[in-house]
Design an enzyme around this catalytic site. Structure first.
Site, PDB file in Angstrom:
ATOM      1  N   PHE A  92      13.812  56.053  81.787  1.00 27.43           N
ATOM      2  CA  PHE A  92      14.380  55.043  81.037  1.00 27.43           C
ATOM      3  C   PHE A  92      15.548  54.529  81.766  1.00 27.43           C
ATOM      4  CE2 PHE A  92      17.725  53.745  77.762  1.00 27.43           C
ATOM      5  CZ  PHE A  92      16.842  53.024  77.017  1.00 27.43           C
ATOM      6  N   ASN A 194      22.359  59.237  74.453  1.00 27.91           N
ATOM      7  CA  ASN A 194      21.467  58.258  74.187  1.00 27.91           C
ATOM      8  C   ASN A 194      20.179  58.517  74.258  1.00 27.91           C
ATOM      9  OD1 ASN A 194      20.604  55.508  74.132  1.00 27.91           O
ATOM     10  ND2 ASN A 194      20.896  55.160  76.156  1.00 27.91           N
ATOM     11  N   PRO A 195      19.979  59.074  72.895  1.00 30.47           N
ATOM     12  CA  PRO A 195      18.425  59.593  72.521  1.00 30.47           C
ATOM     13  C   PRO A 195      17.436  58.739  72.488  1.00 30.47           C
ATOM     14  CG  PRO A 195      19.730  59.595  70.529  1.00 30.47           C
ATOM     15  CD  PRO A 195      20.607  58.893  71.605  1.00 30.47           C
TER      16      PRO A 195
END
Length: 292
Positions: A92, A194-195
C-alpha cells in the site's frame, strides 16, 4: 542536439495528465521532472534548459502516469513525516494525510522518555519508521499479516537503520488475533494504525483499484471490521495516559469515535479532519485509572 525549455516539457506533461483525469496534474508533472533530473521539486526553476533525452525520459514517465500508474511506483518512494520509504507493487502506498497521525502521535510523546510505540497494519513500515526517525529513544514495534508488505517493511527498516535511525521491531501477526503483542499489554505509550477501511464495493481511483493490494484497502462490515479489532487491541495495549490514533474512511466520522467511546478504559475521544476538511482519523487516551 539543441537544449529545450524545461518549462515547456512540464506544461505538456501537465496537459497530458489533466486529460487523463489525474487529480494533481501540475504537481505530478513537476515531481516527475524533479525525479528525472535528480533535484528537489523546488529547484526546478533553476534548471531552465534540458537536453532532449531528459525531455524524452519525462515523457515516458508521464505516459505511464497517464495510464494511472501511481506516481510513487514511478519514482519508487513515498514521503511520510521527515523520511521517505520505498514502495512498489505489492504494498500500500502511504497517503499524505497519514502524516497527520504521525504529527498527533509525536505531540503526544513529547516529554516522555523511551516511549513504547506500536504500529498496527504497518504495510510499508511508514508510520513506525517515521516515529523511530523522529524519536530515536522510542522502542517501536510494527506488525502486518501480509508477507509482501512485510518484505517491503523489512527493506525500508534496513534502509533506515543504515541511515542511522533506531531499528524497529518488525513482526508477522494478525491484528484480529486478541493475543497479538500480548506481552506489551498495559505498557504502550502510543498505538498508531492505518488499517484497511474502505467499505467493500466502494468505487476507488484506478491508482488504488489497479495497484494497491485490495486486502490493504477494503474491509468488510462497512469498512469497520478491522478497526473494531484495532480498538480492542489499543484498549489492552495502552498504558494509562497512552494514546491511540486510527485512520478511517471519511464516511466513518461518527462510527470510529463511537467505537472508541464504547470502551470504558478509553477517554478523551476526538475526531480529526484532513487538510480537505474530511473526517480522517480518530484518537483516544487510556484513562489514568479505570476498570476494564
Amino acid at each position: 542536439m539543441k537544449r529545450q525549455p524545461l518549462r515547456l516539457a512540464i506544461l505538456e506533461a501537465t496537459r497530458i495528465l489533466e486529460d487523463a483525469g489525474v487529480a494533481s496534474p501540475r504537481a505530478d508533472a513537476e515531481l516527475i521532472a524533479a525525479h528525472v533530473l535528480g533535484v528537489e521539486r523546488g529547484r526546478l526553476p533553476l534548471v531552465p534548459l534540458v537536453d532532449p533525452p531528459v525531455v524524452e525520459a519525462i515523457r515516458q514517465l508521464v505516459v505511464q502516469r497517464a495510464k494511472r500508474v501511481p506516481l510513487q511506483h514511478l519514482t519508487g518512494w513515498a514521503a511520510i513525516g521527515d523520511i521517505a520509504v520505498d514502495v512498489g507493487p505489492g504494498v500500500f502506498v502511504p497517503r499524505p494525510e497519514t502524516e497527520l497521525l504521525v504529527e498527533w502521535g509525536l505531540k503526544l510523546l513529547k516529554g516522555r522518555e523511551y516511549p513504547v510505540v506500536v504500529d498496527l497494519c504497518t504495510g510499508s513500515g511508514a508510520l513506525a519508521l517515521a516515529v523511530a526517525h523522529a524519536r530515536p529513544d522510542a522502542v517501536v514495534y510494527a506488525v502486518d499479516v501480509d508477507t509482501n508488505a512485510l518484505a517491503w517493511a523489512r527493506h525500508n527498516a534496513d534502509a533506515r537503520a543504515e541511515e542511522g535511525d533506531t531499528p524497529i521491531r518488525l513482526y508477522s501477526g494478525d491484528v484480529t488475533d486478541p493475543t497479538v503483542f500480548a506481552e506489551l499489554d498495559g505498557l504502550v505509550d502510543l498505538v498508531l494504525c492505518n488499517p484497511p477501511y474502505v467499505p467493500q464495493g466502494t468505487s476507488v481511483p484506478p491508482e488504488v483499484a489497479d495497484h494497491d493490494p485490495p486486502q490493504a484497502v477494503f474491509a468488510s462490515g462497512g469498512g469497520l471490521d478491522i478497526i473494531r479489532h484495532v480498538v480492542s487491541a489499543a484498549a489492552r495495549l495502552l498504558r494509562p495516559g497512552g494514546g491511540v490514533a486510527i485512520e478511517h474512511d471519511d464516511s466513518h466520522g461518527r462510527a470510529v469515535p463511537a467505537l472508541l467511546s464504547a470502551r470504558r478504559v478509553l477517554t478523551d475521544v476526538e475526531s480529526h479532519t484532513d487538510l480537505a476538511g474530511r473526517p480522517r482519523f480518530a484518537t483516544a487516551l487510556r484513562a489514568i485509572s479505570s476498570s476494564a
